[in-house]
Design a protein around this motif. Sequence first.
Motif, PDB file in Angstrom:
ATOM      1  N   ASN A   1      50.915   4.319  79.035  1.00  0.00           N
ATOM      2  CA  ASN A   1      50.510   2.912  79.008  1.00  0.00           C
ATOM      3  C   ASN A   1      51.389   2.069  79.927  1.00  0.00           C
ATOM      4  OD1 ASN A   1      48.378   3.271  77.196  1.00  0.00           O
ATOM      5  ND2 ASN A   1      49.685   3.003  75.403  1.00  0.00           N
ATOM      6  N   GLN A   2      52.680   2.386  79.938  1.00  0.00           N
ATOM      7  CA  GLN A   2      53.624   1.653  80.794  1.00  0.00           C
ATOM      8  C   GLN A   2      53.272   1.830  82.270  1.00  0.00           C
ATOM      9  OE1 GLN A   2      57.599   3.262  80.757  1.00  0.00           O
ATOM     10  NE2 GLN A   2      58.535   1.367  81.446  1.00  0.00           N
TER      11      GLN A   2
ATOM     12  N   ALA B   1      49.616   3.682  70.710  1.00  0.00           N
ATOM     13  CA  ALA B   1      50.662   4.708  70.634  1.00  0.00           C
ATOM     14  C   ALA B   1      50.853   5.102  69.176  1.00  0.00           C
ATOM     15  CB  ALA B   1      51.968   4.182  71.230  1.00  0.00           C
TER      16      ALA B   1
ATOM     17  N   THR C   1      43.925   9.814  74.828  1.00  0.00           N
ATOM     18  CA  THR C   1      45.194  10.250  75.422  1.00  0.00           C
ATOM     19  C   THR C   1      44.946  11.372  76.425  1.00  0.00           C
ATOM     20  OG1 THR C   1      46.410   9.638  73.425  1.00  0.00           O
ATOM     21  CG2 THR C   1      47.501  11.162  74.930  1.00  0.00           C
TER      22      THR C   1
ATOM     23  N   ALA D   1      43.741   9.863  79.620  1.00  0.00           N
ATOM     24  CA  ALA D   1      44.832   9.207  80.349  1.00  0.00           C
ATOM     25  C   ALA D   1      45.726  10.231  81.035  1.00  0.00           C
ATOM     26  CB  ALA D   1      45.653   8.349  79.384  1.00  0.00           C
TER      27      ALA D   1
ATOM     28  N   ASN E   1      45.695   4.097  80.557  1.00  0.00           N
ATOM     29  CA  ASN E   1      45.414   3.657  79.187  1.00  0.00           C
ATOM     30  C   ASN E   1      45.251   4.827  78.230  1.00  0.00           C
ATOM     31  OD1 ASN E   1      44.679   2.301  76.896  1.00  0.00           O
ATOM     32  ND2 ASN E   1      42.711   1.578  77.682  1.00  0.00           N
TER      33      ASN E   1
ATOM     34  N   GLN F   1      52.401   8.565  74.978  1.00  0.00           N
ATOM     35  CA  GLN F   1      51.435   7.464  75.041  1.00  0.00           C
ATOM     36  C   GLN F   1      52.081   6.180  75.549  1.00  0.00           C
ATOM     37  OE1 GLN F   1      50.416   7.911  70.890  1.00  0.00           O
ATOM     38  NE2 GLN F   1      48.388   8.734  71.357  1.00  0.00           N
ATOM     39  N   ASN F   2      53.296   5.884  75.080  1.00  0.00           N
ATOM     40  CA  ASN F   2      53.999   4.688  75.555  1.00  0.00           C
ATOM     41  C   ASN F   2      54.245   4.749  77.055  1.00  0.00           C
ATOM     42  OD1 ASN F   2      54.298   3.109  73.190  1.00  0.00           O
ATOM     43  ND2 ASN F   2      55.993   4.371  72.482  1.00  0.00           N
TER      44      ASN F   2
END
Length: 285
Positions: A98-99, A107, A115, A118, A103, A94-95
């Motif tokens: 997002n990075q 996290a 998730t 994404a 989206n 998740q991190n």
Amino acid sequence: MPTLKLGSSGASVKTLQQALAKAGFSPGAVDGQFGPKTAAAVKAFQSAKGLVADGIVGPKTWARLNGAAAPSAPGGSGPTLKQGHSGAPVTALQNRLNQLGFNAGAADGQFGPKTTAAVKAFQSAKGLVADGVVGPKTWNQLGITVSGTPTTPPSTGGVRGNSALANNARSVALGMGGYSSQGLCATGVSRAIQRTYGIKVWGNGNQIDDNLPRDKFKQVNLSLAEALKIPGLVLTWEKTSTRLGSIYGHTAITSGDGRSSYSDFVESNTLGAGGRSGFKVFMPI
């Protein structure tokens, strides 16, 4: 380089397509024609790089493309992950998503619907099969190495939910009480079922299970924790700890995130709600 957009053509478009492909964003055939597939690749690249995803290749997009000769930090690896898994590997996933501009929500280590969406968006942007399962190819494109074993979701015996029912239930809940109960749980569930299937189900929280049409729903044997991991299941309780609940019971529809459910409001922690008895689960057929 010139500004390019949908409908452009020529050598500059071919250069653009080559740069997108090299960065891991599939523009389709490298033919010098700025068509819909190239536009989609541009938008995905812009989104991943924190740019305005308008599909127009101007100075900022060219600058990022020129600095993306290869995918950042390639060659990652990790355990196979999918919806329902949880733990540290999911948090790392998740991190990273997002990075990269995809989206995945908070996290929190819970591989839920957001998730999954994404992951699918990332896979599509990288030209991978967008199945929402994070395997070797997806880890390689994510460019991070993750260790550890995720918590495997419990076996559900082939039970399937209905994402459309879950989405309609969420919409109904937000339109009624939001995050506060109005004491109309059966009304909320009935409205969501009607939006999804075109049928109206009567009864209060501890009656609605008897009125669910058996050609549309069947009772299944799942614990609450198992049911909450599947979107679009109908939950019923004969009694709850409140005064009205002791008379009318409660009903809700699962969100699939492992915690929350929808009725006349969004209940963020159904798993933690105590004082309920006579639990049943119904699966859409």
